[in-house]
Design an enzyme around this catalytic site. Structure first.
Site: not given
Length: 143
Positions: A49, A60, A66, A68, A105
């Site tokens: 992601d 992002r 999703t 890690e 992001r």
């Protein structure tokens, strides 16, 4: 004593140099965004992601989450995004309500060849919905 100072100065220069490289990679200058679509080439996939896009920096995928690194499904999600995005032109529909997250992001929906990848990650069962208001996007409508 001279050796000590020389060693200390060398160490200091190494630390400063490493800090500058880290800062350059993590704090790309933030693009001037107004919530419109922006286009660039995906040059790095961080995970399922998060990607890097030329002219934009770190992006992002908004509305999805999703796994890690180290969690089940991480490799599958990252591989899917890599296959779809890496070295390809992507369009980011920047979130009008919130352009950046707390890590600076850019937040948005990622499109490749007209396909909404945020939505596809959900449909392929590679991500879960992660709705954090304010956001112009409703990821519940993608499933």
């Amino acid at each position: 004593m001279k050796k000590f100072y020389l060693g200390a100065v060398t160490l200091l220069l190494v630390v400063i140099g490493a800090s500058m490289l880290y800062a350059a990679d993590t704090t790309d200058s933030l693009p001037d965004l107004d919530g419109s679509n922006v286009t660039g080439t995906c040059y790095k996939v961080v995970d399922g992601d998060t990607i890097y896009v030329s002219g934009i920096g770190k992006v992002r995928f908004v509305g999805v989450n999703t796994p890690e690194r180290g969690d089940a499904g991480y490799d599958e999600a990252k591989d899917y995004v890599t296959q779809k995005c890496l070295n390809k032109e992507v369009t980011i529909d920047v979130d009008n309500e919130k352009h950046f997250d707390k890590y600076n992001r850019t937040l948005g929906v990622v499109y490749v060849d007209g396909e909404n990848l945020n939505q596809q990650l959900l449909k392929e069962d590679l991500a879960e919905i992660m709705y954090i208001p304010p956001s112009e996007f409703n990821p519940y409508s993608w499933t």
